[in-house]
Design an enzyme around this catalytic site. Structure first.
Site, PDB file in Angstrom:
ATOM      1  CG  ASP A  74      -2.253   0.719   0.955  1.00  0.00           C
ATOM      2  OD1 ASP A  74      -2.163   1.860   0.471  1.00  0.00           O
ATOM      3  OD2 ASP A  74      -3.336   0.204   1.255  1.00  0.00           O
ATOM      4  CG  HIS A 117      -1.406   1.431  -3.261  1.00  0.00           C
ATOM      5  ND1 HIS A 117      -2.619   1.093  -2.700  1.00  0.00           N
ATOM      6  CD2 HIS A 117      -0.965   0.307  -3.876  1.00  0.00           C
ATOM      7  CE1 HIS A 117      -2.896  -0.167  -2.972  1.00  0.00           C
ATOM      8  NE2 HIS A 117      -1.899  -0.666  -3.674  1.00  0.00           N
TER       9      HIS A 117
END
Length: 502
Positions: free
Chosen positions: A290, A325
């Site tokens: 993430d 991300h």
């Protein structure tokens, strides 16, 4: 800029940050160095990256670090006593070493050091104490057990009403972390060893947004209400959720660490400083599932604001963010405000976004005085994304959140302002160099671009650059700014071949 800087120091370890001109996480040229004590060479090597971490030092001794860049002298602090976890029953063959580690922690005096022996040791959560050094040397590994039966839980609040368990910005009961520190002022966690959260074992990754057995998923390293903490050298990997989560920990320093999670693991942010002030992150390497660094400040909810506190004065320097991300992300839990953040001399490699700011109506709070200086991005589709319509939470797609009609301004209206990009180079941009979507009632203000250069990926295909409803796809755009003001320009330099049509 100081060329040599002592960033962390314990009785057994030290981190020296090398910052010659032009250095990022990697150095422009190798640097030879030696560490000596009493005129005798203790270690020597060649550094290719910014942070030099050394261990097996002796307490209360003077050391000289001499290098191609100059010399640095330091003295290790004294140690009140070295405790070997083997003396309290830690065993590589044991199914769970939590009880042995608890006994070892209890036996370690304030100002003392607990040493974990070489080998892989499976354990449930371990609760640390203030003022100790938790030493995980090279060759030592703590690994979270696969079975969560009997796994301890942290309550949302303690008996005094302080938040202890926290999940995505709200007080909630959570499973304790493999290493957990509550009220651990002056704690040092250090060494070249490995802390494995066990996310790839058991069922942790199969219920990312659920509550099971009355609790949310654990972190791998969780610290709360613990000022003056240092974390250095260790590799932290395979986290069940966020990897390293300091909550209300002022004067935090993290250096020379590796934070690694599989790229498809859910919500495995690398490092999430939440409601912390005076934070230094130096020489860290991230490759996660993430966001790499995700800065938080609590999340406002109806009737729930007493848990909000700011994150202020944070420095991120000479770090490398890979494949996450976002490289450095502010929000979306930022209701307590995030201000005075400087990201300098860093490299971002194949992260979905570079600097990412995300919030939405209902959050309130402010993101302000953010600087990105001397940063190189490679194959980052959107180097700067600012989004005040982020569609998080169950109501994130509701019309009151996503409508572009101006809403009344009150204390739930978020503010984004004063963001500076200086000396930034981004190659292989796919979507947009800058993509901003502010609120019509609270536009994004004070965005400045100075010496920003970019090249586009000639094979780019259209995609949506911001997670909000009604956003049109982008492809090789320079600046897209809706309800936002931008000063400055982006210099586009040549790509290696003629681009295909978007």
């Amino acid at each position: 800029m100081t060329v040599l800087r002592l960033v962390t120091l314990s009785s057994r370890t030290a981190t020296i940050l090398l910052s010659p001109p032009g250095a990022l996480y990697r150095l422009p040229a190798p640097v030879r160095w030696r560490l000596s004590r009493d005129g005798v060479i203790y270690y020597e090597g060649t550094a290719d990256t910014a942070a030099v971490f050394v261990e097996d030092l002796l307490p209360g001794h003077d050391y000289l670090f001499d290098s191609d860049l100059g010399d640095l002298e330091f003295r290790t602090p004294p140690c009140a006593g070295l405790v070997d976890a083997r003396d309290h029953g830690i065993d590589p063959a044991a199914a769970d070493n939590a009880a042995a580690l608890a006994a070892a922690v209890a036996a370690t005096p304030a100002g003392g050091t607990l040493m974990i022996p070489r080998g892989r040791h499976v354990t449930g959560p371990v609760f640390l104490r203030p003022g100790i050094t938790f030493w995980l040397p090279e060759g030592a590994e703590l690994a979270g057990k696969a079975d969560r039966t009997g796994w301890p839980q942290l309550p949302a609040r303690d008996g005094d009403g302080r938040v202890i368990g926290t999940w995505e910005g709200l007080p909630e009961t959570c499973f304790a972390s493999v290493l957990t520190g509550i009220d651990c002022a002056g704690l040092k966690i250090t060494g070249r060893g490995i802390l494995d959260g066990g996310g790839d074992r058991g069922d942790w990754w199969s219920w990312p947004k659920e509550t099971r057995d009355g609790a949310r998923r654990p972190r791998t390293l969780f610290l709360a209400h613990s000022p003056d903490v240092e974390i250095s050298g260790i590799t932290v990997r395979n986290s069940p959720s966020w990897t390293v989560h300091p909550f209300c920990c002022d004067r935090l320093t993290a250096a020379a660490m590796f934070i690694e999670n599989p790229h498809d693991s859910p919500n495995t942010d690398g490092l999430d400083p939440e409601s912390c002030e005076d934070v230094t992150l130096a020489g860290l390497h991230f490759s996660v599932g993430d966001d790499c660094i995700a800065v938080k400040a609590g999340k406002r909810a109806p009737g729930r604001t007493d848990h909000l506190a700011p994150t202020r004065r944070m420095t991120v320097t000479q770090c490398h963010m890979e494949r996450g991300h976002g490289a450095v992300v502010l929000g979306s839990e930022m209701s307590g405000e995030i201000t005075d953040v400087t990201i300098s001399s860093c490299s971002f490699d194949r992260t979905d976004r570079g600097l990412r700011i995300k919030t939405r109506r209902g959050r309130g709070g402010k993101v302000a005085r953010i600087t990105l200086d001397h940063v190189v991005m490679t194959d980052v589709p959107t180097p700067f994304a600012g989004n005040a319509f982020y569609f998080c939470d169950p109501d994130g797609h509701d019309d009151w959140v996503q409508t572009r009609t101006p809403a009344p301004v009150d204390d739930t209206t978020p503010v984004i302002e004063d963001i500076a990009f200086r000396d930034v180079t981004a190659t292989g941009v796919k979507l947009a160099v800058v993509a901003l979507l502010g609120l019509p009632e609270s536009p994004i203000r004070g965005i400045t671009l100075e010496r920003v250069r970019a090249s586009f990926d000639p094979d780019a295909e259209p995609a949506v650059p911001l997670m909000a409803t009604g956003v049109a796809p982008a492809c090789r755009e320079t600046i897209r700014a809706d309800f936002a003001e931008v000063t400055g320009a982006v210099e586009i330099f040549e790509t290696t071949k003629d681009p295909e049509p978007c």
